[in-house]
Design an enzyme around this catalytic site. Structure first.
Site, short mmCIF file in Angstrom:
data_model
loop_
_atom_site.label_atom_id
_atom_site.label_comp_id
_atom_site.label_asym_id
_atom_site.label_seq_id
_atom_site.Cartn_x
_atom_site.Cartn_y
_atom_site.Cartn_z
N LYS A 35 9.75 3.79 -4.66
CA LYS A 35 8.79 4.04 -5.75
C LYS A 35 8.94 5.49 -6.21
O LYS A 35 8.79 6.42 -5.42
CB LYS A 35 7.36 3.79 -5.25
CG LYS A 35 6.27 4.22 -6.24
CD LYS A 35 4.85 3.89 -5.73
CE LYS A 35 3.77 4.44 -6.65
NZ LYS A 35 2.39 4.14 -6.17
N ASP A 67 1.07 9.97 -11.16
CA ASP A 67 0.24 8.76 -11.30
C ASP A 67 -1.18 9.16 -11.71
O ASP A 67 -1.98 9.57 -10.89
CB ASP A 67 0.22 8.00 -9.97
CG ASP A 67 -0.61 6.71 -10.04
OD1 ASP A 67 -0.98 6.31 -11.17
OD2 ASP A 67 -0.87 6.12 -8.97
N LYS A 89 -7.63 7.50 -12.90
CA LYS A 89 -8.15 7.97 -11.61
C LYS A 89 -9.20 9.04 -11.83
O LYS A 89 -9.14 9.77 -12.82
CB LYS A 89 -7.01 8.61 -10.80
CG LYS A 89 -6.02 7.63 -10.19
CD LYS A 89 -4.97 8.38 -9.37
CE LYS A 89 -3.93 7.43 -8.79
NZ LYS A 89 -4.47 6.48 -7.81
N ASP A 106 3.67 10.93 -5.75
CA ASP A 106 3.76 9.46 -5.82
C ASP A 106 5.21 8.97 -5.94
O ASP A 106 5.44 7.77 -6.08
CB ASP A 106 2.91 8.94 -6.99
CG ASP A 106 2.28 7.60 -6.69
OD1 ASP A 106 2.24 7.21 -5.52
OD2 ASP A 106 1.84 6.93 -7.65
N ASP A 111 -3.70 1.08 -12.40
CA ASP A 111 -3.44 2.03 -11.32
C ASP A 111 -2.65 1.38 -10.17
O ASP A 111 -2.17 2.07 -9.28
CB ASP A 111 -4.76 2.61 -10.81
CG ASP A 111 -4.57 3.89 -10.01
OD1 ASP A 111 -3.45 4.44 -10.02
OD2 ASP A 111 -5.56 4.34 -9.40
N ARG A 137 3.58 -1.23 -7.30
CA ARG A 137 4.09 -2.57 -7.01
C ARG A 137 4.81 -3.16 -8.22
O ARG A 137 5.70 -4.00 -8.07
CB ARG A 137 2.94 -3.48 -6.52
CG ARG A 137 1.84 -3.67 -7.52
CD ARG A 137 0.54 -4.17 -6.89
NE ARG A 137 -0.18 -3.12 -6.19
CZ ARG A 137 -1.33 -3.29 -5.53
NH1 ARG A 137 -1.89 -4.50 -5.46
NH2 ARG A 137 -1.90 -2.27 -4.94
N1 BES Z 1 -0.31 6.06 -5.83
C1 BES Z 1 -1.47 5.31 -5.54
C2 BES Z 1 -1.75 5.20 -4.04
C3 BES Z 1 -2.04 6.50 -3.33
C4 BES Z 1 -3.35 6.85 -3.05
C5 BES Z 1 -1.03 7.28 -2.87
C6 BES Z 1 -3.61 8.01 -2.36
C7 BES Z 1 -1.29 8.46 -2.17
C8 BES Z 1 -2.58 8.81 -1.91
C9 BES Z 1 -1.32 3.89 -6.09
O1 BES Z 1 -0.58 3.78 -7.24
C10 BES Z 1 -2.70 3.41 -6.41
O2 BES Z 1 -3.29 3.96 -7.29
N2 BES Z 1 -3.17 2.40 -5.70
C11 BES Z 1 -4.46 1.87 -5.91
C12 BES Z 1 -4.35 0.37 -5.94
C13 BES Z 1 -5.60 -0.31 -6.39
C14 BES Z 1 -5.83 -0.04 -7.86
C15 BES Z 1 -5.46 -1.78 -6.14
C16 BES Z 1 -5.37 2.34 -4.79
O3 BES Z 1 -4.91 2.41 -3.64
O4 BES Z 1 -6.50 2.67 -5.07
ZN ZN Z 2 0.83 5.23 -7.53
MN MN Z 3 -1.72 4.13 -8.99
#
Ligand code: BES
Ligand code: ZN
Ligand code: MN
Length: 500
Positions: free
Chosen positions: A264, A269, A276, A287, A352, A356
């Site tokens: 990834k 992000d 966010k 990220d 967000d 994936r």
């Molecule tokens: N890049 C984030 C995950 C992340 C969170 C990485 C904290 C490092 C530290 C990912 O893209 C994300 O935003 N995931 C969401 C998924 C949700 C929307 C289902 C999350 O984990 O909140």
């Molecule tokens: Zn992310």
């Molecule tokens: Mn994200």
């Protein structure tokens, strides 16, 4: 400076005898120099605990540093790695530029618990990792790097074969440590400096340096390959995406497995339209740590030359909100595996959950290019830190024999991963009312439903997914590693590839 190791032992016998740490070096001058402080009880040789002695008599070095390994019975090559990093990080701010480390003597510690060459490799890795500091954008930064690092193998290791093995381990440790630092230097870069295009340039430069084949594509190629999931993330940004492909083909190897490494590479992000909150959003420059881990592993693979073919794919994009960004409710069509099969349709619930999406097409592309075994690494979910804390990264797999090799790899690398389950009931969480699949599965088991989303694209190709979201950034500095990017994944992915 000479660094020597000590461990906390309970070897003292008899009443009135204070237990004292065991020095893991048999050299008489070092023992004499250290005896007073070891007998004082002030120094307990806890893990990475240090004590410095000046002008030790009979020792060529001006300074003698004793570094603790913690409990003697539990000492491993991983404690040696950390201790070496601790010695380097002790030296740096004190202006000490030359460092020698004495490896543990096998007369004190049985070779079974601390094999000579494994300790040597780990010590060199630790020294490189410890040397890294992330403050490259300070205007008045002084480079405090240790300029020279020497390993002293204990007497008795004088045999030519042992010497050769230790020297080879030293060279290997340097490659691995530098490759991990290469990944860390990328992860450290802010989003404005390291766009997807720049990440592609850095990949190409590294590939040229170490002799990998490489291609870096952008928007046009995404459309040509019908990478609708990857593009849905990229479409919201003014920065074009980068589809980075690195190939390692050992001479004369034309059959056997092809390892597919998929990373990834979200260079920033924001969350997209599902924006966010601003607290800690600056951290989202990391990220792309999964993509960087794959690039670091490929660098080491190119230099260590295992007899197996490897393809790495990094899907790099910026996740931004804009007039061209995708919206919750949109339906996207992922890349088809072949001309005969249609790509899976994805209902976007949350923009967000973008990692994936880019990985879905990356995994499909790796399979299309012939990968027989897949491993992906991603800062995929906040939920993985809720599950495992910032102690272990998450691992998932659809194939036990393939995972068994990873389990063996982490014994060598010392990186902490914990396997979590997959299963149909989890896959049910990402069923969509209107499309083949949706991109979020709710709060509970969030890291697992994310893994199941990827599983839908890996299908039955043996595959491992590493969720490194909680481990990619060291939140507080430790004696052996700076606060900042950890470079987790590089060492384990390398060892996993080498196991084939
Ligand atoms: N890049 C984030 C995950 C992340 C969170 C990485 C904290 C490092 C530290 C990912 O893209 C994300 O935003 N995931 C969401 C998924 C949700 C929307 C289902 C999350 O984990 O909140
Ligand atoms: Zn992310
Ligand atoms: Mn994200």
């Amino acid at each position: 400076m000479l660094a020597v190791l000590a461990a906390d032992s309970q070897t003292a016998k008899g009443a009135g005898v204070k237990p004292q740490p065991t020095l893991l070096t048999t050299d008489a001058a070092v023992q004499a120099a250290a005896s007073a402080v070891l007998a004082s009880g002030e120094y307990k040789a806890g893990a990475n605990e240090t004590v410095l002695l000046h002008t030790p008599s009979g020792v060529a070095a001006k300074r003698l540093l004793i570094v603790g390994l913690g409990k003697l019975a539990k000492a491993t090559v991983h404690s040696v790695r950390d201790a070496a990093g601790t010695a380097v990080r002790f030296a740096k701010p004190r202006g000490i530029r030359e460092l020698a480390l004495a490896l543990p003597s096998s007369e004190i510690l049985p070779a079974a618990s601390l094999p000579q060459s494994a300790s040597a490799r780990a010590a060199v890795e630790g020294a490189f990792v410890g040397d890294f500091d992330p403050d490259i954008y300070r205007s008045e930064r002084k480079d405090q790097s240790v300029q020279s690092f020497t390993l002293l193998a204990p007497a008795g290791a004088g045999q030519e074969s042992v010497k050769e093995a230790v020297e080879a381990a030293f060279a290997e440790g340097a490659i691995v440590g530098e490759s991990q630092n290469f990944a860390r230097s990328l992860i450290n870069e802010p989003g404005n400096k390291l766009t997807p295009t720049v990440l592609g340039q850095r990949a190409a430069l590294m590939a040229q340096e170490v002799g990998l084949d490489w291609e870096v594509h952008s928007t046009e190629k995404l459309h040509e390959l019908k990478m609708g999931a990857f593009w849905s993330v990229a479409q919201g940004s003014a920065e074009p995406p980068a589809l980075i492909v690195l190939r390692y083909t050992p001479e004369g190897v034309t059959d056997g497995p092809i390892m597919g490494l998929v990373g990834k590479g979200i260079t920033f992000d924001t969350g997209g339209i599902s924006l966010k909150p601003s607290d800690n959003m600056e951290k989202m420059k990391y990220d792309m740590a999964g993509g960087a881990a794959m690039m670091g592993a490929m660098r080491a693979i190119a230099l260590l030359k295992p007899r197996v073919r490897v393809i790495a794919i990094v899907c790099a994009a910026e996740n931004m909100p804009s007039g061209t960004a995708q919206k919750p409710g949109d339906v996207q069509t992922a890349m088809p595996l072949s001309a005969e099969t249609p790509g899976k349709t994805i209902e976007i619930i949350n923009t967000d959950a973008e990692g994936r999406l880019v990985l879905a097409d990356g995994l499909t592309y790796a399979r299309q290019l012939g990968a027989t075994h897949l491993i992906d690494a991603a800062t995929l979910t906040g939920a993985i830190s809720v599950a495992l804390g910032k102690i272990n990264a998450g691992a998932f797999s659809n194939d036990d024999p393939t995972y068994a090799r990873f389990d063996a790899a982490i014994q060598v690398s010392g990186e902490k991963f914990w396997r979590l389950p997959l299963g149909e009931e989890y896959a049910d969480l990402i069923k969509s009312d209107i499309a083949d699949i949706k991109n979020t599965g709710g709060r509970f088991g969030g890291a697992i439903s994310a893994a199941e989303f990827l599983h839908a694209f890996a299908e039955d190709t043996p595959w491992i997914h590493l969720d490194i979201a909680g481990m990619a950034w060291v939140e507080d500095s430790r004696p052996y590693i700076a606060k900042g990017p950890s470079g987790i994944g590089v060492r384990s992915i390398l060892e996993w590839v080498r196991s084939f």
